[in-house]
Structures are given as C-alpha cells and as structure tokens.
Design a protein around this motif. Structure first.
Motif, PDB file in Angstrom:
ATOM      1  N   MET A   1      48.718  45.808  32.279  1.00 29.96           N
ATOM      2  CA  MET A   1      47.099  46.673  32.582  1.00 29.96           C
ATOM      3  C   MET A   1      46.591  46.127  31.138  1.00 29.96           C
ATOM      4  O   MET A   1      46.280  47.458  30.418  1.00 29.96           O
ATOM      5  N   GLU A   2      45.325  45.359  31.100  1.00 30.46           N
ATOM      6  CA  GLU A   2      44.091  44.893  30.358  1.00 30.46           C
ATOM      7  C   GLU A   2      42.898  45.523  30.776  1.00 30.46           C
ATOM      8  O   GLU A   2      42.109  45.711  32.038  1.00 30.46           O
ATOM      9  N   LEU A   3      42.159  45.805  30.179  1.00 37.45           N
ATOM     10  CA  LEU A   3      40.580  46.306  30.282  1.00 37.45           C
ATOM     11  C   LEU A   3      40.196  45.606  30.705  1.00 37.45           C
ATOM     12  O   LEU A   3      40.103  44.640  30.441  1.00 37.45           O
ATOM     13  N   GLY A   4      39.750  45.952  32.465  1.00 31.22           N
ATOM     14  CA  GLY A   4      38.636  45.376  33.180  1.00 31.22           C
ATOM     15  C   GLY A   4      39.332  44.315  34.767  1.00 31.22           C
ATOM     16  O   GLY A   4      39.764  43.609  34.957  1.00 31.22           O
ATOM     17  N   ASP A   5      40.568  44.317  33.624  1.00 31.82           N
ATOM     18  CA  ASP A   5      41.994  43.511  34.781  1.00 31.82           C
ATOM     19  C   ASP A   5      41.876  44.207  36.171  1.00 31.82           C
ATOM     20  O   ASP A   5      41.886  45.766  36.759  1.00 31.82           O
ATOM     21  N   LEU A   6      42.125  43.778  37.229  1.00 31.34           N
ATOM     22  CA  LEU A   6      42.243  44.051  38.677  1.00 31.34           C
ATOM     23  C   LEU A   6      43.449  43.082  39.445  1.00 31.34           C
ATOM     24  O   LEU A   6      43.996  42.633  39.402  1.00 31.34           O
ATOM     25  N   LEU A   7      44.377  44.788  39.821  1.00 28.72           N
ATOM     26  CA  LEU A   7      45.557  44.900  39.949  1.00 28.72           C
ATOM     27  C   LEU A   7      45.426  45.144  42.134  1.00 28.72           C
ATOM     28  O   LEU A   7      44.863  45.834  42.055  1.00 28.72           O
ATOM     29  N   ILE A   8      46.300  44.181  42.516  1.00 28.61           N
ATOM     30  CA  ILE A   8      45.688  43.786  43.938  1.00 28.61           C
ATOM     31  C   ILE A   8      47.381  44.397  44.319  1.00 28.61           C
ATOM     32  O   ILE A   8      48.697  43.896  44.488  1.00 28.61           O
ATOM     33  N   GLN A   9      47.243  45.552  45.528  1.00 26.09           N
ATOM     34  CA  GLN A   9      48.588  46.153  46.018  1.00 26.09           C
ATOM     35  C   GLN A   9      48.332  45.934  47.633  1.00 26.09           C
ATOM     36  O   GLN A   9      48.158  46.778  47.863  1.00 26.09           O
TER      37      GLN A   9
ATOM     38  N   GLY B   1      50.255  40.996  52.656  1.00 26.37           N
ATOM     39  CA  GLY B   1      49.688  39.979  51.903  1.00 26.37           C
ATOM     40  C   GLY B   1      50.739  40.253  50.042  1.00 26.37           C
ATOM     41  O   GLY B   1      51.022  40.253  50.691  1.00 26.37           O
ATOM     42  N   VAL B   2      50.568  39.357  48.821  1.00 29.59           N
ATOM     43  CA  VAL B   2      51.352  39.461  48.481  1.00 29.59           C
ATOM     44  C   VAL B   2      50.116  40.291  47.250  1.00 29.59           C
ATOM     45  O   VAL B   2      48.616  40.364  46.931  1.00 29.59           O
ATOM     46  N   PRO B   3      50.784  40.839  45.942  1.00 29.93           N
ATOM     47  CA  PRO B   3      50.282  41.605  45.168  1.00 29.93           C
ATOM     48  C   PRO B   3      50.116  40.874  44.179  1.00 29.93           C
ATOM     49  O   PRO B   3      50.411  38.863  43.931  1.00 29.93           O
TER      50      PRO B   3
ATOM     51  N   GLY C   1      22.570  38.557  41.854  1.00 30.13           N
ATOM     52  CA  GLY C   1      22.267  38.462  40.614  1.00 30.13           C
ATOM     53  C   GLY C   1      24.213  37.486  40.393  1.00 30.13           C
ATOM     54  O   GLY C   1      23.547  36.261  41.330  1.00 30.13           O
ATOM     55  N   LEU C   2      24.524  37.023  39.052  1.00 23.24           N
ATOM     56  CA  LEU C   2      25.530  36.112  39.011  1.00 23.24           C
ATOM     57  C   LEU C   2      26.645  37.407  39.556  1.00 23.24           C
ATOM     58  O   LEU C   2      27.573  37.790  39.364  1.00 23.24           O
ATOM     59  N   PHE C   3      26.972  36.667  41.164  1.00 22.05           N
ATOM     60  CA  PHE C   3      27.967  36.759  41.740  1.00 22.05           C
ATOM     61  C   PHE C   3      29.332  36.241  42.166  1.00 22.05           C
ATOM     62  O   PHE C   3      28.806  35.743  42.778  1.00 22.05           O
ATOM     63  N   ILE C   4      30.415  37.210  41.976  1.00 25.21           N
ATOM     64  CA  ILE C   4      31.480  36.095  42.741  1.00 25.21           C
ATOM     65  C   ILE C   4      32.647  37.422  43.412  1.00 25.21           C
ATOM     66  O   ILE C   4      32.515  38.642  42.894  1.00 25.21           O
ATOM     67  N   GLU C   5      33.442  36.716  44.075  1.00 26.02           N
ATOM     68  CA  GLU C   5      34.646  37.313  44.872  1.00 26.02           C
ATOM     69  C   GLU C   5      35.164  37.220  44.724  1.00 26.02           C
ATOM     70  O   GLU C   5      35.984  36.105  44.306  1.00 26.02           O
ATOM     71  N   TYR C   6      35.869  38.589  44.156  1.00 22.06           N
ATOM     72  CA  TYR C   6      38.402  38.343  43.931  1.00 22.06           C
ATOM     73  C   TYR C   6      38.748  37.466  45.685  1.00 22.06           C
ATOM     74  O   TYR C   6      38.647  38.505  45.427  1.00 22.06           O
ATOM     75  N   LYS C   7      38.834  36.222  45.491  1.00 18.28           N
ATOM     76  CA  LYS C   7      39.313  35.545  47.015  1.00 18.28           C
ATOM     77  C   LYS C   7      40.422  35.912  46.589  1.00 18.28           C
ATOM     78  O   LYS C   7      41.602  35.862  45.932  1.00 18.28           O
ATOM     79  N   ASN C   8      41.207  36.228  48.044  1.00 20.08           N
ATOM     80  CA  ASN C   8      42.763  36.195  48.019  1.00 20.08           C
ATOM     81  C   ASN C   8      43.391  35.013  47.671  1.00 20.08           C
ATOM     82  O   ASN C   8      42.740  33.864  47.907  1.00 20.08           O
TER      83      ASN C   8
ATOM     84  N   THR D   1      39.467  39.858  49.432  1.00 21.25           N
ATOM     85  CA  THR D   1      40.299  40.192  48.501  1.00 21.25           C
ATOM     86  C   THR D   1      41.564  40.550  49.415  1.00 21.25           C
ATOM     87  O   THR D   1      42.452  40.541  49.313  1.00 21.25           O
ATOM     88  N   PHE D   2      41.546  42.035  51.115  1.00 24.25           N
ATOM     89  CA  PHE D   2      41.870  42.002  52.026  1.00 24.25           C
ATOM     90  C   PHE D   2      41.944  41.829  53.219  1.00 24.25           C
ATOM     91  O   PHE D   2      40.777  41.800  53.111  1.00 24.25           O
ATOM     92  N   LEU D   3      42.610  42.846  54.054  1.00 16.27           N
ATOM     93  CA  LEU D   3      41.559  42.359  55.466  1.00 16.27           C
ATOM     94  C   LEU D   3      41.047  42.899  55.863  1.00 16.27           C
ATOM     95  O   LEU D   3      40.272  43.312  56.473  1.00 16.27           O
ATOM     96  N   THR D   4      40.403  44.047  54.960  1.00 18.24           N
ATOM     97  CA  THR D   4      39.990  45.545  55.167  1.00 18.24           C
ATOM     98  C   THR D   4      39.328  45.583  53.867  1.00 18.24           C
ATOM     99  O   THR D   4      37.978  46.318  54.417  1.00 18.24           O
ATOM    100  N   MET D   5      39.149  45.030  52.613  1.00 17.17           N
ATOM    101  CA  MET D   5      38.198  45.629  52.511  1.00 17.17           C
ATOM    102  C   MET D   5      37.853  44.431  50.803  1.00 17.17           C
ATOM    103  O   MET D   5      39.359  43.413  50.994  1.00 17.17           O
ATOM    104  N   THR D   6      36.945  43.601  50.205  1.00 18.46           N
ATOM    105  CA  THR D   6      37.143  42.712  49.269  1.00 18.46           C
ATOM    106  C   THR D   6      36.238  43.651  47.856  1.00 18.46           C
ATOM    107  O   THR D   6      35.395  44.336  48.096  1.00 18.46           O
ATOM    108  N   CYS D   7      36.270  42.721  47.046  1.00 21.50           N
ATOM    109  CA  CYS D   7      36.316  42.893  45.483  1.00 21.50           C
ATOM    110  C   CYS D   7      35.326  42.111  44.742  1.00 21.50           C
ATOM    111  O   CYS D   7      35.239  40.617  45.176  1.00 21.50           O
ATOM    112  N   HIS D   8      34.098  42.585  44.398  1.00 16.84           N
ATOM    113  CA  HIS D   8      33.444  41.542  43.525  1.00 16.84           C
ATOM    114  C   HIS D   8      32.845  42.077  42.213  1.00 16.84           C
ATOM    115  O   HIS D   8      33.007  43.008  42.252  1.00 16.84           O
ATOM    116  N   ILE D   9      32.741  41.360  41.317  1.00 21.17           N
ATOM    117  CA  ILE D   9      31.898  41.348  39.932  1.00 21.17           C
ATOM    118  C   ILE D   9      30.495  40.545  39.787  1.00 21.17           C
ATOM    119  O   ILE D   9      30.397  39.535  40.375  1.00 21.17           O
ATOM    120  N   GLN D  10      29.533  41.035  39.146  1.00 20.31           N
ATOM    121  CA  GLN D  10      28.404  40.687  39.316  1.00 20.31           C
ATOM    122  C   GLN D  10      28.039  41.036  38.168  1.00 20.31           C
ATOM    123  O   GLN D  10      27.836  42.295  37.368  1.00 20.31           O
TER     124      GLN D  10
END
Length: 340
Positions: A121-129, A202-204, A230-237, A244-253
């Motif tokens: 884990m590094e600063l700003g990383d996103l991990l999904i389980q 899903g997969v980690p 603004g500048l807007f991206i989604e963490y795609k599955n 990102t998931f079936l029940t929720m999703t993540c963005h960075i802007q």
C-alpha cells in the motif's frame, strides 16, 4: 364528535387491534421517515490526534478485531471510516459478505493480503475486496499507516446477509501464494479469456495512485472537463469495465486552480475525502450550507441535494476521492440527475 364519527373511530381502533394481533398493517397506517441525512464535514486536524490516541488505547486483537474508527455519516447504505495499523502490527485474515475498499491517506509500505497476494500500500492507492475475498493486513514498515475503509454495510445489513463471515482457520495471516502486482497482471487489459471469481462477487484489485493522477492530467491536457465535477474519472471494474463494485463505485476528481463547478443534484449518497488542496462544497441553492475543506478533510453529501465545488487556490489543483451508492440506484432504475 357525532355518534357516526365515534362509531367509525371505534371500528377503526378495533380493526387496527386485529391487524396488530395478526401481524398486519394497513397502507394508511404507514409512517414515512422524516429524518434525513445531512451534509457534514470532518476536519483532519481535529480527528487525526484522536486516531493516534486510539492506537494507545485500543490494541488489535485483544481489544478489537480491527482498529477502525467510523464516521457517523447518517448514510443508510454505506459506511466509511479510518483504519490504523502501527509498525509491527497485524490484523487477522477473514472474509465477509460486505464489499470493502481501502484508500491510503497516510503512510506507505504496509500490505493487505487479498486471496494470497500481498498488495503493498502506497499513498493514494485504492485496493478493492469484493465480498467473500480473503484479506488481512500486515504493517512491516517503519511508520503507521492509515487508510479509508468504506463498505456497503447498510445494504448488506438491510438484506440480512451480514451474518456470512469466516475467519482464517490456519493462523492469523494467509500464506502468500502470489507476488505483489498479481491482480494487475491477472485482471488487467491483457488477461485470460475467462476469469474465475471463486465464489466471490468479483476479483480483488490494486489501483495505483500514480496512474490515476496521470489520467487526470491527461484529461486536463485534452481539455476534457466536466462542468459539474471538473476532471472526473471512475475506478472501473477491472473485469467487466462497469462500476467499481455492484453496490458502490469510486471516483477521483481534480478541480483546477480557481475552478468553480456548476450546481447539479442526483440520487445516491456520496462520501468524500480530500486528497490534496483546499476548497469549498456548497450544498443547496436556498439557505446554502458551505463546507470548506482542506487536505485530508472528509465530508458527506446526501442524495438529491444541489451542490457545487470550488477550488479556493488560484495556483494549485484540488483533488477529491469519493465513494457513492449510485450503482444500486442505476441497477434498480431509480437513478436521477438534474443539472442547475
């Protein structure tokens, strides 16, 4: 009260008594909830000392399975908080019905093992389980690490599925059967034709901060700017390219220096964390609520509230990470959006 009215009231009372005895309820008896989730801001400079105090009082293992401090957002679907692991500490392996994510906000070098892979884990990383993925945490670095934990806890609890949980039977930690980066190699753009989920939803996966930042900068270079975010991206599955998931999703802007977005509103709760910069989010047009945020502050946005963001710096960009339950609304045909 007239005799007729009195008789009607008595008949209704007797009918309702029968309903209660038989476990019934009339549509006219339903009481709609009036309490609404409200926007709220948590200042890092105030909560960080308390998070570190928690490490002195609460031990991982003897006192708590996880040293997680939750934000009381009022969301009925999502939970978000901070998990702190000190150097030399470990948190035992388990899996559960909740889907979970980790977004690193302070420290680097610890790892979360997901189905045998040590994700460093590094600063700003996103991990999904996704739900039913084995995971545990090890901090073998020389500094404390803090990350955001967000889960679909309210959804799973409402569906009476939160009881599905298992602990790793053979010691505290999983064996490391893969190497760091395995998920990115297995589930990246060049991958096997068929992906096995092994009973999970899903997969980690491990999204690297440097790549997300480069994507934001590329949007800026290409002039691809959303007037509302603004500048807007989604963490795609990684497998199906959806949320990102079936029940929720993540963005960075990213809000560029001095940028102010237009007002809009939509269904779905959004929980934010400020990655860098300072700004203000204005909620509601009439009697507006202004949440002025700084680096590492967190804030919540209830569903269907007008809102706009403004970067208060004229020289530096501001970056926000967010998680929302809008995939649920889209899945059920309840998603709505209105631009101001």
């Amino acid at each position: 009260m007239s005799t007729t009215a009195a008789n009607e009231a008595k008949d209704r009372e007797q009918l309702h008594k029968k309903f209660a005895e038989m476990g019934l309820r009339g549509y006219w008896q339903m009481r709609h909830e009036t309490e609404r989730m409200q926007p709220k801001l948590w200042r890092w400079k105030e909560i960080y000392p308390v998070l570190m105090e928690t490490t002195e009082v609460i031990r991982i293992g003897p006192d708590a399975f996880r040293r997680n401090v939750g934000l009381q957002t009022g969301s009925k679907t999502l939970s978000m908080g901070f998990q702190i692991v000190l150097p030399g500490e470990t948190a035992a392996a388990h899996r559960h019905a909740n889907t979970a994510l980790r977004f690193v906000v302070k420290g680097s070098g610890a790892y979360t093992t997901s189905n045998g892979e040590p994700m460093v884990m590094e600063l700003g990383d996103l991990l999904i389980q996704p739900n039913w993925v084995w995971h545990d945490h090890v901090n073998n670095s020389k500094e404390p690490i803090i990350w955001i934990d967000a889960l679909d806890a309210g959804v799973v609890s409402f569906l009476d599925a939160s009881g599905f949980r298992e602990e790793w039977a053979e010691g505290k930690q999983q064996p490391l059967t893969k190497t760091n980066g395995a998920s990115r190699r297995l589930y990246g753009p060049a991958r096997q034709p068929k992906v096995e989920y092994n009973g999970a939803a899903g997969v980690p996966y491990h999204y690297k901060w440097g790549e997300a930042l480069q994507a934001l900068k590329e949007l800026a270079d290409q002039g691809i700017d959303d007037p509302y975010d603004g500048l807007f991206i989604e963490y795609k599955n990684p497998v199906d390219g959806g949320h990102t998931f079936l029940t929720m999703t993540c963005h960075i802007q990213m809000l560029q220096p001095g940028q102010e977005t237009r007002f809009h509103r939509h269904t779905g709760t959004v929980l934010y964390h400020t990655v860098q910069g300072r700004g203000v989010t204005i909620v509601d047009k009439n009697s507006p609520v202004e949440m002025q945020w700084d680096e590492h502050d967190s804030f919540s946005l209830p569903a269907w509230r007008w809102h706009a963001h403004k970067n208060l710096s004229q020289t530096e960009p501001a970056i926000l990470f967010s998680v929302t339950d809008r995939p649920l609304l889209k899945m059920t045909g309840l998603d709505r959006e209105e631009n101001g």
